[in-house]
Scaffold this motif. Structure first.
Motif, PDB file in Angstrom:
ATOM      1  N   PHE A 131      18.870   3.773  -1.357  1.00 56.92           N
ATOM      2  CA  PHE A 131      18.607   2.416  -0.900  1.00 56.92           C
ATOM      3  C   PHE A 131      17.185   2.294  -0.347  1.00 56.92           C
ATOM      4  CE2 PHE A 131      23.164   2.904  -0.746  1.00 56.92           C
ATOM      5  CZ  PHE A 131      23.638   1.702  -1.242  1.00 56.92           C
ATOM      6  N   GLY A 158      21.813  -1.094  -4.453  1.00 56.10           N
ATOM      7  CA  GLY A 158      21.966   0.351  -4.554  1.00 56.10           C
ATOM      8  C   GLY A 158      23.420   0.734  -4.702  1.00 56.10           C
ATOM      9  N   VAL A 206      26.165  -4.137  -3.266  1.00 55.87           N
ATOM     10  CA  VAL A 206      26.148  -2.682  -3.118  1.00 55.87           C
ATOM     11  C   VAL A 206      27.369  -2.130  -3.830  1.00 55.87           C
ATOM     12  CG1 VAL A 206      26.504  -0.800  -1.469  1.00 55.87           C
ATOM     13  CG2 VAL A 206      24.861  -2.624  -0.961  1.00 55.87           C
TER      14      VAL A 206
END
Length: 207
Positions: free
Chosen positions: A200, A179, A156
């Motif tokens: 996400f 994401g 992430v």
């Protein structure tokens, strides 16, 4: 999904904010095993504010250490010996677990967070900045986790978009991009939930 560990490439990069967003999105409990630094708001308090989880779903830390530094040193300064056997998970499920600092931060002088994650063997999310230096930090963190066979769910990113950097890390590190969480102003429960939903896919964390 029983538990997901949120770890990072460094300290102060946004792990707590992401952990709060993930806990809220998955309706999961939250636990930070070791809190180092008590003068300001703790990570558990921050997650409570940003996730909206009830107090009983934010589990107490196994260790609360005074100084904001590596747990091994913070424990020494407090005259505490960290017993890794005490780092046993709450039985509640699902659960989001947040580490401290980066994956190679020492818990004791012979045991780092990556060792603990290997012992737990839960799906792990690596959180990284998008700023200068993150390629090196991210690839080294991925190598440290893989060397210990930690199940790496993906990475992430936190911060402003940097497509070349992000793609370089995911391609060279052979890791899934889950994401990116951009900087938020204001940062609160509502804005965080909205941005998480837009950036996400919850299914990536529950498969």
């Amino acid at each position: 999904m029983s538990a997901i560990v949120v770890t990072g490439t460094d300290t102060g990069i946004g792990k707590t904010v992401f952990a709060a967003a993930l806990a809220a999105a998955l309706d999961a409990d939250y636990w930070k095993p070791i809190q180092a630094g008590l003068d300001e708001e703790t990570d558990s308090q921050r997650v409570a504010e940003l996730s909206g989880l009830a107090a009983h779903r934010i589990h107490p830390e196994a260790y609360r250490l005074t100084t904001p530094c590596s747990p091994h040193r913070a424990a020494e300064l407090d005259g505490v010996t960290i017993d890794t056997a005490r780092l046993t998970l709450p039985t509640t499920k699902p659960l989001i677990i947040e580490g401290a600092g980066g994956v190679m931060v020492p818990i004791t002088r012979a045991y780092v967070y990556a060792d603990l994650l290997a012992d737990w063997a839960f799906s792990t999310v690596l959180v990284a900045r998008t700023t200068l230096g993150t390629i090196n930090h991210s690839l080294l963190s991925i190598e440290a986790l893989r060397a210990r066979r930690v199940p790496l769910l993906g990475i992430v990113f936190i911060g402003e978009t940097n497509e070349d950097t992000e793609s370089t890390i995911t391609t060279m590190g052979k890791v899934k991009r889950l994401g990116r969480l951009p900087s938020l102003a204001p940062l609160n429960r509502a804005t965080l939930a909205q941005v998480f939903s837009a950036n996400f896919n919850v299914a990536d964390f529950t498969a």
